[in-house]
Design a protein around this motif. Structure first.
Motif, PDB file in Angstrom:
ATOM      1  N   UNK A 240      40.788  45.599  43.836  1.00 52.59           N
ATOM      2  CA  UNK A 240      42.306  45.536  43.509  1.00 52.59           C
ATOM      3  C   UNK A 240      42.728  44.714  42.844  1.00 52.59           C
ATOM      4  N   UNK A 241      41.618  43.693  42.628  1.00 55.43           N
ATOM      5  CA  UNK A 241      42.659  42.680  42.160  1.00 55.43           C
ATOM      6  C   UNK A 241      42.156  42.815  40.667  1.00 55.43           C
ATOM      7  N   UNK A 242      40.824  42.394  40.244  1.00 59.15           N
ATOM      8  CA  UNK A 242      40.106  42.257  39.352  1.00 59.15           C
ATOM      9  C   UNK A 242      39.038  43.460  38.410  1.00 59.15           C
ATOM     10  N   UNK A 243      39.906  44.033  36.988  1.00 56.49           N
ATOM     11  CA  UNK A 243      39.222  44.796  36.655  1.00 56.49           C
ATOM     12  C   UNK A 243      38.029  44.817  36.341  1.00 56.49           C
ATOM     13  N   UNK A 244      37.338  45.769  36.359  1.00 56.01           N
ATOM     14  CA  UNK A 244      35.462  45.448  36.204  1.00 56.01           C
ATOM     15  C   UNK A 244      35.054  44.834  35.426  1.00 56.01           C
ATOM     16  N   UNK A 245      36.230  45.423  34.284  1.00 57.59           N
ATOM     17  CA  UNK A 245      35.588  44.501  32.435  1.00 57.59           C
ATOM     18  C   UNK A 245      35.385  43.148  32.985  1.00 57.59           C
ATOM     19  N   UNK A 246      35.352  42.120  33.927  1.00 61.25           N
ATOM     20  CA  UNK A 246      35.667  41.259  33.456  1.00 61.25           C
ATOM     21  C   UNK A 246      33.951  40.878  34.466  1.00 61.25           C
ATOM     22  N   UNK A 247      33.275  41.751  34.579  1.00 61.28           N
ATOM     23  CA  UNK A 247      31.266  41.627  34.908  1.00 61.28           C
ATOM     24  C   UNK A 247      31.320  42.063  33.794  1.00 61.28           C
ATOM     25  N   UNK A 248      31.508  41.791  32.757  1.00 56.46           N
ATOM     26  CA  UNK A 248      31.283  42.220  31.418  1.00 56.46           C
ATOM     27  C   UNK A 248      30.786  41.503  30.174  1.00 56.46           C
ATOM     28  N   UNK A 249      29.994  41.454  29.791  1.00 56.59           N
ATOM     29  CA  UNK A 249      30.098  40.134  28.480  1.00 56.59           C
ATOM     30  C   UNK A 249      29.828  38.959  28.506  1.00 56.59           C
ATOM     31  N   UNK A 250      29.038  38.892  30.233  1.00 60.09           N
ATOM     32  CA  UNK A 250      28.931  37.131  30.547  1.00 60.09           C
ATOM     33  C   UNK A 250      28.034  36.756  30.541  1.00 60.09           C
ATOM     34  N   UNK A 251      26.840  37.406  29.262  1.00 58.20           N
ATOM     35  CA  UNK A 251      25.805  36.474  28.804  1.00 58.20           C
ATOM     36  C   UNK A 251      26.980  35.113  27.414  1.00 58.20           C
ATOM     37  N   UNK A 252      27.462  35.335  26.831  1.00 60.71           N
ATOM     38  CA  UNK A 252      27.758  34.852  25.973  1.00 60.71           C
ATOM     39  C   UNK A 252      28.094  33.504  26.811  1.00 60.71           C
ATOM     40  N   UNK A 253      28.624  33.102  27.626  1.00 62.17           N
ATOM     41  CA  UNK A 253      28.774  31.575  28.492  1.00 62.17           C
ATOM     42  C   UNK A 253      27.274  31.559  29.090  1.00 62.17           C
ATOM     43  N   UNK A 254      26.875  32.973  30.041  1.00 61.92           N
ATOM     44  CA  UNK A 254      25.985  32.225  30.850  1.00 61.92           C
ATOM     45  C   UNK A 254      23.747  32.985  30.520  1.00 61.92           C
ATOM     46  N   UNK A 255      23.708  32.092  29.701  1.00 63.11           N
ATOM     47  CA  UNK A 255      22.606  33.104  29.093  1.00 63.11           C
ATOM     48  C   UNK A 255      21.712  33.536  29.921  1.00 63.11           C
ATOM     49  N   UNK A 256      21.345  32.307  31.083  1.00 65.39           N
ATOM     50  CA  UNK A 256      20.245  33.356  32.466  1.00 65.39           C
ATOM     51  C   UNK A 256      21.015  33.837  33.224  1.00 65.39           C
ATOM     52  N   UNK A 257      21.654  35.689  33.324  1.00 66.84           N
ATOM     53  CA  UNK A 257      23.439  35.886  34.152  1.00 66.84           C
ATOM     54  C   UNK A 257      22.294  37.630  34.551  1.00 66.84           C
ATOM     55  N   UNK A 258      22.507  38.192  35.244  1.00 71.88           N
ATOM     56  CA  UNK A 258      21.815  39.364  35.846  1.00 71.88           C
ATOM     57  C   UNK A 258      23.348  39.717  36.831  1.00 71.88           C
ATOM     58  N   UNK A 259      23.651  40.768  36.240  1.00 69.49           N
ATOM     59  CA  UNK A 259      25.592  41.452  37.543  1.00 69.49           C
ATOM     60  C   UNK A 259      24.718  42.521  37.580  1.00 69.49           C
ATOM     61  N   UNK A 260      24.623  42.786  38.699  1.00 67.73           N
ATOM     62  CA  UNK A 260      25.002  43.970  39.581  1.00 67.73           C
ATOM     63  C   UNK A 260      26.350  44.649  40.331  1.00 67.73           C
ATOM     64  N   UNK A 261      26.581  45.625  39.687  1.00 72.45           N
ATOM     65  CA  UNK A 261      27.545  46.282  40.260  1.00 72.45           C
ATOM     66  C   UNK A 261      27.310  47.502  41.744  1.00 72.45           C
ATOM     67  N   UNK A 262      27.998  47.363  42.322  1.00 76.68           N
ATOM     68  CA  UNK A 262      27.821  48.035  43.619  1.00 76.68           C
ATOM     69  C   UNK A 262      29.608  48.799  43.412  1.00 76.68           C
ATOM     70  N   UNK A 263      29.479  50.299  42.976  1.00 74.95           N
ATOM     71  CA  UNK A 263      30.333  51.025  42.640  1.00 74.95           C
ATOM     72  C   UNK A 263      30.982  51.463  44.322  1.00 74.95           C
ATOM     73  N   UNK A 264      30.423  51.379  45.241  1.00 77.86           N
ATOM     74  CA  UNK A 264      30.994  51.949  46.661  1.00 77.86           C
ATOM     75  C   UNK A 264      31.594  50.164  47.184  1.00 77.86           C
ATOM     76  N   UNK A 265      31.788  49.750  46.860  1.00 76.14           N
ATOM     77  CA  UNK A 265      31.930  48.364  47.023  1.00 76.14           C
ATOM     78  C   UNK A 265      34.192  47.923  47.081  1.00 76.14           C
ATOM     79  N   UNK A 266      34.375  46.918  47.154  1.00 79.53           N
ATOM     80  CA  UNK A 266      35.749  46.737  46.709  1.00 79.53           C
ATOM     81  C   UNK A 266      35.439  44.979  46.348  1.00 79.53           C
ATOM     82  N   UNK A 267      36.428  43.893  46.318  1.00 80.13           N
ATOM     83  CA  UNK A 267      36.840  43.155  46.135  1.00 80.13           C
ATOM     84  C   UNK A 267      35.864  42.631  47.148  1.00 80.13           C
TER      85      UNK A 267
END
Length: 286
Positions: A240-267
């Motif tokens: 409720x405090x952070x938009x989901x788009x914040x988990x996108x496009x991180x490889x621009x700053x973090x070359x070795x990044x793995x993102x796991x999105x959990x659709x049924x979880x909150x903050x």
């Protein structure tokens, strides 16, 4: 609060007395768990025994100002530079050249900054629902929804608002946590009592809100540099405090990044999906 799976310790770290909980073998790879607002070490009650059973030496501090840790006066004591220095000094105190950092919310903000400022001590990095500073600035520029969700960061800068927020938080923390989580049993009555007790420590509410005050007063403390460490981002999509788009496009700053999105979880992702989060962390850190 005690548990056979962990032990309590205190030490002067970066000139501040910090309380921390430790679990797992002394000779295991060091993992430091950093909690967020308005929590304390107990945020990691599910992950502590799971990571310890997997062979890691796990340490979860109360960040300065929280629960049983010291609460130095003044906003400047909570600037990000000091919080990062606490983490680095804690790793040194624990006798390890490096550590894997796992951070949620404010703990994640600190972990991001520590991995940028002191990459030599961060072996791996795991972030749970905490925005990378570059992504956060990007979304504030282009996404009105994030501005609406960030209202409280600006509100605590006002003279009278923090006290009102503090009173509300102390009285209604159980309802606030449960309303913003996905699982109805994510926070038990025992958990809520533990949070009320931690927030009730003299000076704890003021100190926790000083994190937000210092963030805007000392913006230069937040670096924006590449992170060389392998990084895992676990993102509860119903935040409720952070938009989901914040988990996108991180490889621009973090070359070795793995993102796991959990659709049924909150903050409160480690509370909503404790087994999934523990498994993801163990797989990543092993």
């Amino acid at each position: 609060m005690t548990h056979q799976a962990w032990t309590h310790h205190e030490a002067v770290i970066n000139h501040v007395r910090l309380h921390y909980v430790q679990a797992g073998p002394e000779d295991g790879p060091l993992v430091v768990l950093l909690h967020g607002f308005p929590e304390f070490w107990y945020s990691w009650r599910h992950q502590l025994p799971a990571l310890a059973a997997a062979g890691f030496r796990v340490v979860a501090p109360d960040l300065r100002g929280y629960n049983r840790s010291e609460k130095p006066p003044g906003v400047a004591a909570y600037r990000l530079r000091q919080l990062v220095a606490d983490v680095r000094a804690l790793i040194v105190h624990l006798g390890s050249p490096t550590a894997a950092l796992v951070g949620h919310d404010w703990g994640g903000v600190i972990a991001w900054a520590a991995a940028m400022r002191h990459p030599e001590v961060v072996s791996r990095l795991a972030i749970l629902n905490a925005p990378h500073p570059g992504a956060y600035r990007r979304e504030l520029r282009r996404n009105p929804a994030q501005w609406r969700r960030s209202w409280y960061v600006l509100a605590v800068q006002l003279p009278v608002v923090p006290d009102a927020l503090g009173r509300l938080l102390r009285v209604r923390i159980g309802a606030l946590l449960r309303r913003s989580s996905v699982r109805p049993d994510a926070f038990t009555d025992e958990d809520v009592r533990a949070y009320i007790h931690a927030l009730g420590q003299p000076g704890a509410l003021t100190a926790s809100l000083n994190y937000y005050r210092a963030l805007l007063r000392f913006p230069g403390d937040m670096p924006l540099m590449p992170i060389p460490a392998r990084t895992l981002v676990i993102w509860g999509a119903q935040d409720v405090a952070l938009v989901p788009q914040l988990s996108e496009g991180l490889d621009r700053w973090v070359p070795h990044v793995q993102v796991e999105r959990l659709p049924q979880a909150s903050h409160w992702v480690q509370h909503d999906a404790p087994e999934v989060v523990s498994r993801l962390l163990i797989d990543f850190l092993t």
